[in-house]
Design an enzyme around this catalytic site. Structure first.
Site, PDB file in Angstrom:
ATOM      1  N   TYR A 106       1.205  -1.291   0.065  1.00  0.00           N
ATOM      2  CA  TYR A 106      -0.133  -0.370  -0.210  1.00  0.00           C
ATOM      3  C   TYR A 106       1.172   0.989  -0.291  1.00  0.00           C
ATOM      4  CZ  TYR A 106      -3.275   3.504   1.896  1.00  0.00           C
ATOM      5  OH  TYR A 106      -3.745   4.627   2.137  1.00  0.00           O
TER       6      TYR A 106
ATOM      7  N   ASP B 134       9.068   2.446  -1.145  1.00  0.00           N
ATOM      8  CA  ASP B 134       8.447   2.953  -0.312  1.00  0.00           C
ATOM      9  C   ASP B 134       8.804   2.665   1.565  1.00  0.00           C
ATOM     10  OD1 ASP B 134       6.575   4.080   1.260  1.00  0.00           O
ATOM     11  OD2 ASP B 134       5.184   3.189   0.190  1.00  0.00           O
TER      12      ASP B 134
ATOM     13  N   LYS C  95       5.443   9.502   8.325  1.00  0.00           N
ATOM     14  CA  LYS C  95       6.001   8.657   9.473  1.00  0.00           C
ATOM     15  C   LYS C  95       7.091   9.238  10.833  1.00  0.00           C
ATOM     16  CE  LYS C  95       2.685   4.801   8.305  1.00  0.00           C
ATOM     17  NZ  LYS C  95       1.392   4.988   8.664  1.00  0.00           N
TER      18      LYS C  95
HETATM   19  N1  HOZ Z   1      -0.484   3.916   6.584  1.00  0.00           N
HETATM   20  C1  HOZ Z   1      -1.427   3.288   7.695  1.00  0.00           C
HETATM   21  C2  HOZ Z   1      -0.883   1.868   7.688  1.00  0.00           C
HETATM   22  N2  HOZ Z   1      -1.424   0.798   6.473  1.00  0.00           N
HETATM   23  C3  HOZ Z   1      -2.761   3.772   7.831  1.00  0.00           C
HETATM   24  C4  HOZ Z   1      -2.912   4.598   8.047  1.00  0.00           C
HETATM   25  C5  HOZ Z   1      -4.355   5.515   7.335  1.00  0.00           C
HETATM   26  O1  HOZ Z   1      -4.765   4.805   5.949  1.00  0.00           O
HETATM   27  O2  HOZ Z   1      -5.022   5.900   7.712  1.00  0.00           O
END
Ligand code: HOZ
Length: 432
Positions: free
Chosen positions: A148, A243, A271
């Protein structure tokens, strides 16, 4: 509603939120929808603990989905932010703080010779894809099933995280033409990568990959897999994008790229680099980055890019982290995951636990777990039961097996013991 804890005020807050925001949330993964309940509304956090609006406290392993490696409201981060806020929250003009952070990142991840800051991980990956396409003058990109990279159009195909949690493979609103140029391959599948490059390598602008997948639980990319990506992209003149929005400063201080000794052309970050404030960045080889505006023609801009508060959050977080912290965090993650595995064995629960650096996940499956299909086969029913039991025992983990749990420098040995006991109690209740 939370099934085993008194969450009356959270439930009321959720009912009210749903009147004004779709699903009552600003990001779907927060909604607890796939675990059949309603989310906790958080009042405050300190160190490794969070407290909801009903006054229940939990050992937090979500940590804002990764950023809070120093835990909640770290004293020095808070002090630095207070000081920065007094000076002004945004100028839309350069500050020396941005150069300081870019330099720090370069020193920690030398493959990032130049950096452009943005406001989220999604923006970082979206911009990295545009850069790869602009630089190579090609359109096709390759991504891996279950990885993702945020919610931009080109990357919202066969994605992990919330997409996987809710069983969606692509989103209405993504034009077919965008998805057409996104080629997807199973994670860790070396042969599939080679075949794809043999067939279409000269049309591929770039490959984007989570070097340690974290959006379908934690699944390390194998050395052979990542090396194949490096070799094939080099051979065909495509760019390799790591990523590291999640893995940067988490899989290891120097990123997942330091574990595999592979240098990508571009790295995306987010992050931890903002210490809990909205942030992202993409960077890499100078000769590639110099193609971005205003030096080059590949357009990128942003009112809040390099925002002084976000950059301060990142600097004061990175400044505090030491190699010793990573040794201590890893030791605790190993103790925790070993403990969970032992409890699972004791209660006859098929379980596979993975950890890399400060990231960990417990899959409700005998395994092995190497790709998205393996995660899909996990026992969702058991996960759900144990999730609520863990909450009832004061442990807050990610509400989906397609997500990762994290640890901070503030988690203690006592927290680890309590968490292992909570897993034992959860397994006992779930198998009763
Ligand atoms: N990108 C985060 C970890 N999968 C999730 C945060 C979100 O989509 O709110």
């Amino acid at each position: 509603m939370s099934k085993l804890v008194n969450t009356e005020k959270s439930n009321q807050a959720f009912a009210e939120a749903k009147k004004f925001m779709p699903g009552g949330v600003n990001s779907p993964v927060r909604a607890f929808k796939n675990v059949g309940g309603s989310p906790l509304f958080i009042d405050h956090g300190k160190n490794e603990m969070i407290t909801d609006v009903d006054g229940n406290s939990y050992i937090d392993y979500v940590l804002s989905w990764g950023p809070l490696i120093l835990g909640h409201a770290d004293d020095r981060v808070v002090a630095a932010l207070k000081q920065a806020t007094e000076k002004g929250t945004s100028y839309g003009a350069p500050t020396v703080l941005e150069t300081k952070l870019a330099k720090m990142v370069h020193e920690i991840m030398p493959s990032i010779e130049m950096l452009r800051m943005v406001s989220s991980g999604t923006e970082a990956t979206m911009s990295a894809i545009r850069l790869a396409r602009g630089y190579t003058q090609r359109d096709k990109i390759v991504k891996f099933i279950g990885n993702y990279h945020g919610h931009s159009d080109s990357l919202l195909v066969d994605a992990g995280s919330g997409m996987a949690t809710f069983g969606i493979t692509t989103s209405p609103g993504v034009p077919d033409d965008f998805a057409y140029d996104t080629l997807t391959v199973p994670y860790n599948d070396v042969d599939a990568v080679k075949q794809l490059f043999d067939a279409q390598g000269d049309e591929i602008a770039g490959v984007i990959v989570e070097p340690v997948a974290g959006n379908m639980g934690v699944i390390p990319g194998t050395q052979e897999f990542l090396q194949t990506l490096r070799d094939e992209t080099t051979k065909h003149g495509s760019l390799l994008i790591f990523d590291e929005v999640m893995t940067g400063f988490r899989a290891a201080f120097h990123g997942a790229q330091s574990l595999r000794h592979i240098h990508p052309d571009i790295t995306t970050l987010g992050k931890v680099i903002g210490g809990g404030l909205p942030v992202g960045a993409f960077g890499g080889k100078r000769e590639i980055m110099e193609n971005i505006t205003p030096d080059g023609k590949i357009y990128h801009a942003g009112t809040l890019s390099g925002n002084p508060l976000a950059v301060t959050g990142g600097i004061s977080t990175l400044e505090q982290l030491s190699e010793a912290d990573y040794v201590a965090m890893k030791k605790r993650v190993v103790a925790l995951t070993d403990g969970i595995a032992n409890q699972a064995k004791k209660y006859g629960i098929p379980m596979t636990v993975h950890h890399v650096g400060t990231m960990w996940s417990a899959f409700y499956s005998a395994g092995p777990i190497n790709n998205f299909e393996d995660v899909k086969a996990c026992d969702q029913d058991l996960f759900e039961k144990c999730f609520w039991q863990l909450l009832a025992h004061g442990v807050y983990v990610a509400p989906s097996q397609f997500e990762t749990c994290f640890i901070s420098t503030k988690h203690t040995d006592e927290d680890i013991e309590k968490t292992i006991d909570a897993y034992g109690a959860a397994f006992a209740a779930a198998t009763r």
